[in-house]
Structure formats: structure tokens, C-alpha cells
Scaffold this motif. Sequence first.
Motif, PDB file in Angstrom:
ATOM      1  N   ILE A  31      20.216 -12.722 -14.708  1.00 44.86           N
ATOM      2  CA  ILE A  31      21.622 -12.378 -14.986  1.00 44.86           C
ATOM      3  C   ILE A  31      21.711 -11.234 -15.994  1.00 44.86           C
ATOM      4  N   LEU A  32      20.818 -11.247 -16.996  1.00 47.60           N
ATOM      5  CA  LEU A  32      20.833 -10.147 -17.974  1.00 47.60           C
ATOM      6  C   LEU A  32      20.394  -8.851 -17.306  1.00 47.60           C
ATOM      7  N   THR A  35      23.056  -7.583 -14.743  1.00 49.40           N
ATOM      8  CA  THR A  35      24.229  -7.065 -15.452  1.00 49.40           C
ATOM      9  C   THR A  35      23.921  -5.709 -16.084  1.00 49.40           C
ATOM     10  N   ALA A  36      22.753  -5.577 -16.701  1.00 48.80           N
ATOM     11  CA  ALA A  36      22.367  -4.327 -17.354  1.00 48.80           C
ATOM     12  C   ALA A  36      22.291  -3.193 -16.333  1.00 48.80           C
ATOM     13  N   MET A  38      23.681  -3.056 -13.407  1.00 50.01           N
ATOM     14  CA  MET A  38      25.013  -2.818 -12.858  1.00 50.01           C
ATOM     15  C   MET A  38      25.827  -1.893 -13.784  1.00 50.01           C
ATOM     16  N   LEU A  39      25.786  -2.206 -15.078  1.00 50.83           N
ATOM     17  CA  LEU A  39      26.517  -1.382 -16.045  1.00 50.83           C
ATOM     18  C   LEU A  39      25.947   0.034 -16.077  1.00 50.83           C
TER      19      LEU A  39
END
Length: 310
Positions: A31-32, A35-36, A38-39
Motif C-alpha cells: 500500500i505504501l 501510493t508512492a 501513484m503520487l
Amino acid sequence: MFTFMPEQASEWAPYVDWLNDYITNISVFCILGITAVMLYFAIRYRRRGPDDVTPYITHSASLETAWTVVPTVICFFVFYYGFESYHEMRNPPANAMEVNVTGVKWRWDFEYSNGKRTTNELVVPIGRAVKLIMRSQDTTHSFFIPAMRVKEDVLSTVYSYLWFTPTKLGEYHIFCAEYCGLQHSGMLGKLRVVSEGEFGDYLYDRQDPEAVELPPAELGKLKFAEKGCTACHSIDGSKGLGPSLKGVFGGDHVMSDGSVVKADENYIRESIVYSQKKIVKGFEGIVMPAFEGQLSEAEVNGLIAYLKTL
Ligand code: CUA
């Protein structure tokens, strides 16, 4: 990684926690990481003006292979370790100490092989495998000892079981983990893990004669004679009107429809209470009386315990 698990007090605990950590760590990492990325992509490839056209990409074989193979391998490990411990948890050793557990709204009753009965207090010796044979007298309960990492539904229709080997002296919580009515949250018990010597004293403590009744196997033997079972069932292997019950428990038996049934607690119970449900091959047409409603829970458990000794 996670310190909020209850203390580890059984042989299962380190394995269960390890697998739990393994899955949680991978999930947190994913998940980290996702998310990283994706950002980062959102910023890196943002539209920079009206003429900024995204290149047309069809696919990437190497990327697609990687994101298929890697998760598959991870899932395989989760399955493998999960199945391995599940298999062990479902197969108690033959020399495990057996204790009968009855879930009743809203308490836990325990019965030891010598006839000692307790309520809401289970005492077991350290380092010995303990098998709990469980049944409910009313609705569905669930027997849960967090420190041992065991939990199993307790049903009114069939016996269920669980087993564990305690590795640490002390006192632990027993919970009911299935909503069973108004006092569900008060359906609490205490597990005490004591030394072998202390356990012997506890089990054979005759100071409280009220708590000690006839051992289940002896009660079963008594009922076996009293209810007239001996008329049709021999216990020495000789043939009677019904099948001999010598060595019946744990064996595989062929039924009249050709199916093979393993004689466990559930089969024996069914054969006593609803005697016509399964007929042993060769005994068709012989009607054994059904004992539905004629025997107490303790008496049925006693008969089962008695058959185990034959
Ligand atoms: Cu028993 Cu909830």
C-alpha cells in the motif's frame, strides 16, 4: 513487527504470528509502495499544457509478467504456510489429553476424564497437548483463547474440537467469539496453565467431592449395561444382533449404502441418538431403538468415552 498481539503461550503462537506478520508486512509494503508510485506518476506525468499529448502505449510484456508472477509467488507462500499450520491444527496427536467442553448460555462447562467438572475454569498442564471436544447445549458459541491462538465454533449439532500445547505457565482469557445472546460478552472463562505436579493435585483434589462425579468412561459403562446395549452389542468382538463394539472407535466402517464412515465422536453420537441414520453393512433390517431425548449430554459423552476404551 506488531507488538499488539496477545502474549504467545502455545506452540502455535509463534507460527500464527509469523504468518500474520508476513501477510501484514507485505500488505503495508504494497500500500505504501503503490501510493508512492501513484503520487509520483500523477506529478511526473501531469498535463503541462494544451499541446501536451500522452504517448500511446499498448502493453509491456515484461511488466505484465512481473506483476502476475510476483504476486502469485507471494500468494503461494501464504497458501503453503497457512495450509501447513491448518493441517496441523486439525490433527491432534493421539496422546492428547481430552477435555469435554460444553457451551451453555452463558458459561463454559469442562469435564475431565476422571469425572472432575468445572465451570468457566480450565486447568491444563504445561507442555502437554490438550484436545477439547466441544458441543453446545443451545445456540452457536465460539471457543476462543487468544493467547493459545485457537478459536473454534461450538455447535449444538456436531462435536467440534481444537487442540494446543501450552508452553507458558500463567492465566489466560477464554472468550466466546460468536454472538449468542444478551450475556454473550459475559461468557468468559479462565485458562490456567500449571506444572504437571500441580495439575495432578488439581485433578485429583478430593477436598471438593461435589465437583467430582463418575468419570465419563465409567458412567458410560454403567449406562451401556443399564440401557440394554449389551443385549445386541458385544464388547469382545463376537457377533450379536448388532455389530460388536470392540475397537469401534476411530475405525473405518462400511455402511449399508457402501459408504465408509470413520467412527468419531459425531458418528457415535448420531448412532446412539438417531440410530437409524446410518446402518452398518450386514445389519440392515435390524432396528435399534433411538435414544433421542433419553440420555443427558453427560451420559452420551460417557458412552462415547466408554466406547473409546474398548
Ligand atoms: Cu456464547 Cu457468545
